[in-house]
Design a protein around this motif. Structure first.
Motif: not given
Length: 136
Positions: A123-136
């Protein structure tokens, strides 16, 4: 002829342990420690029965997360308008994380983290993946 309105306000004093919702459910909180949340356990929970408090046993499943809600069917208030149906008791689990660990406890937890290979769960990994995707 004189017509007047009569307004009656009822104030209900809050209970120290329980809250009631509009569906006749009773809500309370149950603190458990991280070991109980991880491995599962059975705990005694206070509930109402015919105007007095009694204890019932609640099974907490292994892997219970903080703020999970567990239901005890039929332990809420009876409905006055729905043909005698009974509400449920909703128990919000509060996982207590220790603040002061002994050296031994800290070592055991560190070993667990190393054996797990990744302290951050999926769950924490998917949270950080979502953050990275938002910053692209």
């Amino acid at each position: 002829v004189l017509f007047r309105s009569l307004y009656i306000y009822i104030m209900v004093k809050p209970h120290a342990l329980f809250q009631r919702d509009d569906r006749n459910n009773i809500w309370c909180e149950m603190p458990i420690n991280i070991i109980q949340a991880t491995l599962g356990t059975q705990v005694d929970v206070a509930t109402f029965k015919e105007g007095h408090v009694e204890k019932v046993t609640l099974k907490v499943p292994a892997g219970t997360q903080p703020d999970a809600v567990l239901r005890i069917k039929g332990k809420g208030f009876p409905s006055l308008s729905r043909g005698g149906t009974q509400g449920d008791q909703m128990v919000r689990v509060k996982v207590i994380v220790p603040k002061n660990l002994t050296d031994k406890q800290r070592k055991v937890l560190e070993e667990f983290g190393e054996a797990d290979g990744d302290i951050a769960g999926s769950e924490e990994k998917s949270f950080w993946k979502k953050i990275k995707d938002l910053l692209k």
